[in-house]
Design a protein around this motif. Sequence first.
Motif, PDB file in Angstrom:
ATOM      1  N   ALA A  57       0.832  -1.209   0.000  1.00 46.31           N
ATOM      2  CA  ALA A  57       0.000   0.000   0.000  1.00 46.31           C
ATOM      3  C   ALA A  57       0.865   1.256   0.000  1.00 46.31           C
ATOM      4  CB  ALA A  57      -0.932  -0.020   1.200  1.00 46.31           C
ATOM      5  N   MET A  60       2.487   1.568  -3.376  1.00 46.38           N
ATOM      6  CA  MET A  60       1.484   1.917  -4.376  1.00 46.38           C
ATOM      7  C   MET A  60       1.276   3.430  -4.414  1.00 46.38           C
ATOM      8  SD  MET A  60      -0.600   0.208  -6.545  1.00 46.38           S
ATOM      9  CE  MET A  60      -1.104  -1.380  -5.855  1.00 46.38           C
ATOM     10  N   GLN A  80      -1.919  -5.085  -5.422  1.00 40.28           N
ATOM     11  CA  GLN A  80      -1.533  -4.601  -4.098  1.00 40.28           C
ATOM     12  C   GLN A  80      -1.391  -5.790  -3.168  1.00 40.28           C
ATOM     13  OE1 GLN A  80      -3.561  -1.139  -2.518  1.00 40.28           O
ATOM     14  NE2 GLN A  80      -3.319  -1.884  -0.418  1.00 40.28           N
TER      15      GLN A  80
END
Length: 269
Positions: A57, A60, A80
């Motif tokens: 996360a 990302m 993810q």
Amino acid sequence: MADVLTNPRSDRVRSVRSLAQRPVRQRTGRFVVEGPQGVREAVRCAADRVVDVYLTAQAMERYAADIAAPARAAGLWVHQVTDEVLAVMADSEQPQGVVAVVEASAPSLADVLAGSPGLLVLLTHVRDPGNAGTVIRAADAVGAAAALVSEASVDVTSPKVVRSTAGSLFHLPIVTGLPVESTLDELRAHGIRTLAADGAGTTLLPDADLSTPHCWVMGNEAWGLPEQVRAHCDDIVRVPIVGKAESLNLAMAATVCLYASAGALTFGT
């Protein structure tokens, strides 16, 4: 956004992790790239070979503009994953939240020679992953046409080699599995001089003829180039050592030689 991959024992995660093993890489024709630099360059320069991209996360968000968005724009699968899953997928202790699975490429020596290369480097019996990756990175930095790797050298798709190239693996052809002496013959047949970089050389690097197409031939970290390989080359070149150091390591010597060539050649593309 697809579901987050959370199970570190899932078949998908285990299959990515298994690519740390050479037999699995050879069977599948795939390898893992770890870290933002390598994955960014894989997406940018070899998107057609990228199978999947995995980011935590945090990664990302951090690499949204230079990895996630370009990967999606190229039609790649972007997943993810949790930190725990990413840690299992990666070989290194600090993969920085990003890994990708990539198809290996297999350029041939004939492909390289068809481009009339001005500068090449041939690694013979090079076993250290860090040295191999650093030489590939140096070859990329000076604009060499390709890096050639002998059949007895380290696997260039191994995790440590891939990391040490810092993305250069995707910038120039890497021809692997080459028999040394027949490769030297093939280079010579195409008008490419072969220069053995060896401490036993009588030609000092500043005096070497680097004005025509040539290939640096680099030996094993521990024992250098065997006599039969040196005898097969057009010249044996020694990097002069002015100070008290006994020698330069392979990666450093290769980099010095390649940059000397950069000052003498206009490389073909």
